[in-house]
Motif scaffolding. Structure first.
Motif: not given
Length: 116
Positions: A21-36
């Protein structure tokens, strides 16, 4: 083949965490896949996302999302611009391609001179 996810966009959310229930601390991260591989490096169109609370250090799965988190996620998803899918050939690929072209040229010239 090595596959990895690279962070494309990270956003701090001002919503309450469903766990602590903390109002601080939520992070949304978008990631993209790389093949090598040894021959190429490819940016795919595969996108993933994750919401993490830095306060309680837990992953917030979609079933735990509140309506507010869902609305913010949909907004951020529309505002998100992924990298364009592409493939880059490495030096090894160019050497192989050049070798094949030279080999074909030698074979064709030998066939041409034998027919004269």
């Amino acid at each position: 083949m090595a596959e990895k996810l690279i962070d494309i966009k990270e956003v701090t959310l001002n919503n309450n965490c469903p766990e602590c229930y903390s109002k601080e601390g939520l992070r949304l991260t978008f990631r993209q896949k790389i093949k090598e591989t040894k021959l190429y490096k490819s940016i795919t169109s595969e996108i993933s996302h994750e919401i993490v609370c830095n306060t309680c250090e837990s992953i917030i799965y979609p079933v735990q999302w509140t309506d507010d988190i869902d609305r913010v996620f949909e907004y951020q998803k529309k505002a998100f611009t992924p990298k364009k899918p592409s493939t880059f050939l490495k030096k090894t690929s160019w050497i192989i391609i050049s070798g094949v072209i030279i080999l074909v040229a030698i074979i064709l010239s030998a066939v041409f001179y034998l027919n004269l």
